[in-house]
Design an enzyme around this catalytic site. Structure first.
Site, PDB file in Angstrom:
ATOM      1  N   PRO A 124      67.034  60.359  80.309  1.00  0.00           N
ATOM      2  CA  PRO A 124      67.318  61.416  79.336  1.00  0.00           C
ATOM      3  C   PRO A 124      65.999  61.918  78.727  1.00  0.00           C
ATOM      4  O   PRO A 124      65.055  61.135  78.542  1.00  0.00           O
ATOM      5  CB  PRO A 124      68.175  60.719  78.275  1.00  0.00           C
ATOM      6  CG  PRO A 124      68.610  59.435  78.890  1.00  0.00           C
ATOM      7  CD  PRO A 124      67.574  59.056  79.878  1.00  0.00           C
ATOM      8  N   LYS A 125      65.951  63.187  78.434  1.00  0.00           N
ATOM      9  CA  LYS A 125      64.788  63.744  77.739  1.00  0.00           C
ATOM     10  C   LYS A 125      65.077  63.618  76.233  1.00  0.00           C
ATOM     11  O   LYS A 125      65.654  64.510  75.612  1.00  0.00           O
ATOM     12  CB  LYS A 125      64.554  65.195  78.145  1.00  0.00           C
ATOM     13  CG  LYS A 125      63.232  65.772  77.675  1.00  0.00           C
ATOM     14  CD  LYS A 125      63.005  67.135  78.321  1.00  0.00           C
ATOM     15  CE  LYS A 125      61.644  67.697  77.904  1.00  0.00           C
ATOM     16  NZ  LYS A 125      61.560  67.972  76.461  1.00  0.00           N
ATOM     17  N   VAL A 126      64.700  62.481  75.690  1.00  0.00           N
ATOM     18  CA  VAL A 126      65.021  62.161  74.301  1.00  0.00           C
ATOM     19  C   VAL A 126      64.281  63.117  73.364  1.00  0.00           C
ATOM     20  O   VAL A 126      63.079  63.372  73.527  1.00  0.00           O
ATOM     21  CB  VAL A 126      64.661  60.699  73.993  1.00  0.00           C
ATOM     22  CG1 VAL A 126      64.977  60.358  72.545  1.00  0.00           C
ATOM     23  CG2 VAL A 126      65.411  59.765  74.938  1.00  0.00           C
TER      24      VAL A 126
END
Length: 562
Positions: A124-126
């Protein structure tokens, strides 16, 4: 706001705008607009990079940065696209530079990047604040903000207040450099439904604050890079998890196809997660040695962001539409934009009063999103050009609930809207006659009043280009059948201002009975007050209504002929 990635993606952003038309400005006006917008972008850059404060949303900044570069392409094509002014207050040198990630627009671009690559992983691209953690001899030595990728601010004191960050490590991690994201921990955050909720701004504010805010206990850490760590990804993830960074292992998935990448992206977009995200990151397990890492130069990792819920569009034209009852709506014609699966060129912003409150002029930039049922709406005006060029709206004196019963050039829209109302299922139910049909008929046959179609012949319909013989026969049949509609349906077609529920109980079956009613007589009907009664008396005695009654009587329509 994730503005660091703009160091990498501006040429890609420009290409998407390459076909847009340039504003019809003089060189003086162009310079004035560009200087004004450049000053605002610079102010936002300084606020973001030096104070960690996001004054505007990502969508606003990205859209206006693209717009500035488009103006630059139009009026100064020899100059290079301007990049963010990213001078930071950071003085601490990163032992290994932050590379940033290139953003790819779609699955085709991801597939092209992935071609020939093996051992790919998705994370995920936090959405938080990027940092470097430096461990020496088993202890947390420093925590640095990302800054410009080479230098950042020393946030070590703040790191000691964040329980989620291990203060001691052993083994290979005892002397290591880690890169990751400090994020705001959430409970079942669904990105598609909840959006970004300013998560990045909250974290940045807490880290930049001179005090010790309580938010520190609500912060987590997601490690997305261990430069010069184990080459085997599974070993790397296991060691990070054992050391106190379990999220990296839990949210790193091996993939062998773009379909799998797209599936994970959609799943993480629509299901509950423990953090806010704005897309996914795809990376190769094998990375270059840390000494070769440079800002903007990573080829082994890319980002595929989620579709924006909002986008900026330039106002190309402002038009006024008039409905059946004379209500005027303001419609903005925009540079085309895509949100989800909808291509948007026009958006209705409502009344003239709302348009005036929003203060929208030609050339302004507006933020557009989709409301319920996918209807486009304007959320705000994000940029106003200096020269306020606005069209003159129709006046209330021209357009009223009783105007355009007879055709005039200036009231074409209301006249067509009246015809569309008459043919609708709830009124005359003239099957197969759309708004477009009425436009064709009016353009070719010049109907004089809203019931003139009763006198149209089959031969006249046959002369209309684009209407097939079968459709001509259908229209003729429909127009003929309408003559048999009951009296009350014709009253609906007139637009008699009577509540719909009262029509069913109206005892009158002749127009003459309506004309004979005074205000007191109207008020005897259920739900009719003094104001409505006065309006009804004025309506049935209006000269144009009387002229239409005479016309219907000539056509032998029941209830109007003696």
């Amino acid at each position: 706001m994730k503005w660091i990635t703009k160091l990498i993606g501006f040429l890609g952003l420009l290409s998407a705008m390459a076909s847009a038309a340039c504003p019809a400005w003089s060189s003086v006006q162009a310079q004035q607009e560009m200087v004004k917008l450049n000053e605002k972008l610079g102010k936002w850059d300084r606020s973001y990079y030096q104070q960690g404060v996001s004054e505007v949303s990502d969508a606003t900044y990205d859209g206006l940065r693209r717009q500035y570069n488009e103006w630059q392409r139009c009026f100064h094509p020899s100059e290079k696209p301007q990049q963010p002014q990213i001078a930071t207050l950071g003085k601490a040198l990163h032992p290994i530079a932050h590379t940033g990630v290139k953003k790819l627009p779609d699955s085709e671009a991801v597939a092209q990047w992935a071609k020939g690559k093996t051992d790919l992983w998705v994370q995920p691209k936090v959405d938080g604040v990027a940092v470097t953690l430096i461990y020496q001899q088993g202890h947390l030595f420093k925590l640095l903000s990302r800054g410009d990728g080479e230098k950042g601010q020393d946030w070590t004191a703040k790191a000691k207040m964040i329980p989620a960050i291990p203060k001691t490590l052993s083994g290979q991690l005892a002397n290591s450099v880690l890169q990751g994201e400090v994020f705001w921990k959430r409970d079942s955050h669904v990105q598609k439904a909840m959006g970004g909720i300013n998560a990045r701004g909250k974290v940045a504010g807490a880290m930049m604050s001179q005090s010790s805010p309580g938010l520190m206990s609500e912060l987590g850490i997601f490690i997305w890079a261990w430069p010069d760590g184990p080459a085997d990804m599974n070993m790397k993830l296991d060691m990070l998890a054992q050391a106190g960074f379990p999220l990296t292992k839990k949210w790193s998935m091996p993939v062998t196809s773009v379909d799998k990448i797209a599936m994970l992206r959609e799943s993480w977009f629509t299901t509950p997660l423990p953090f806010v995200t704005d897309g996914i990151v795809v990376r190769e397990a094998i990375e270059p040695a840390g000494k070769y890492w440079l800002p903007g130069k990573a080829t082994w990792v890319i980002a595929w962001k989620y579709p924006p819920a909002q986008q900026i569009a330039e106002v190309k034209d402002i038009q006024f539409t008039v409905g059946r009852t004379g209500k005027i709506a303001v419609v903005l014609r925009l540079n085309p934009l895509q949100i989800d699966d909808k291509k948007i060129k026009r958006v209705n912003i409502g009344s003239i009063k709302r348009w005036q409150v929003l203060d929208i002029a030609l050339g302004d930039q507006v933020m557009v999103s989709l409301a319920g049922q996918g209807i486009p709406r304007v959320d705000e005006v994000v940029w106003r050009v200096s020269q306020r060029n606005k069209p003159q709206p129709p006046t209330d004196k021209m357009v009223t609930p009783l105007s355009c019963l007879f055709f005039e050039i200036w009231c074409r829209e209301q006249f067509i809207a009246r015809l569309a109302w008459i043919s609708s299922p709830e009124v005359m139910n003239i099957n197969g006659v759309s708004l477009r049909s009425w436009q064709q008929i009016q353009q070719n046959l010049s109907l004089k009043n809203i019931f003139s179609w009763l006198t149209v012949t089959q031969e006249e319909l046959q002369q209309i280009s684009g209407i097939s013989p079968a459709r001509v026969a259908h229209l003729w049949q429909q127009f003929s059948q309408v003559r048999q509609q009951p009296f009350r349906q014709w009253l609906l077609a007139f637009g008699l201002p009577l509540p719909r529920a009262v029509f069913a109980t109206l005892p009158d079956s002749q127009w003459s009975q309506l004309v004979a009613r005074d205000e007191h007589s109207w008020q005897k009907l259920p739900g009719i007050g003094a104001a409505r009664a006065k309006k009804l008396v004025e309506f049935v005695n209006h000269p144009q209504i009387a002229a239409l009654v005479v016309f219907l009587a000539e056509q032998g329509i029941r209830g109007f002929a003696d």
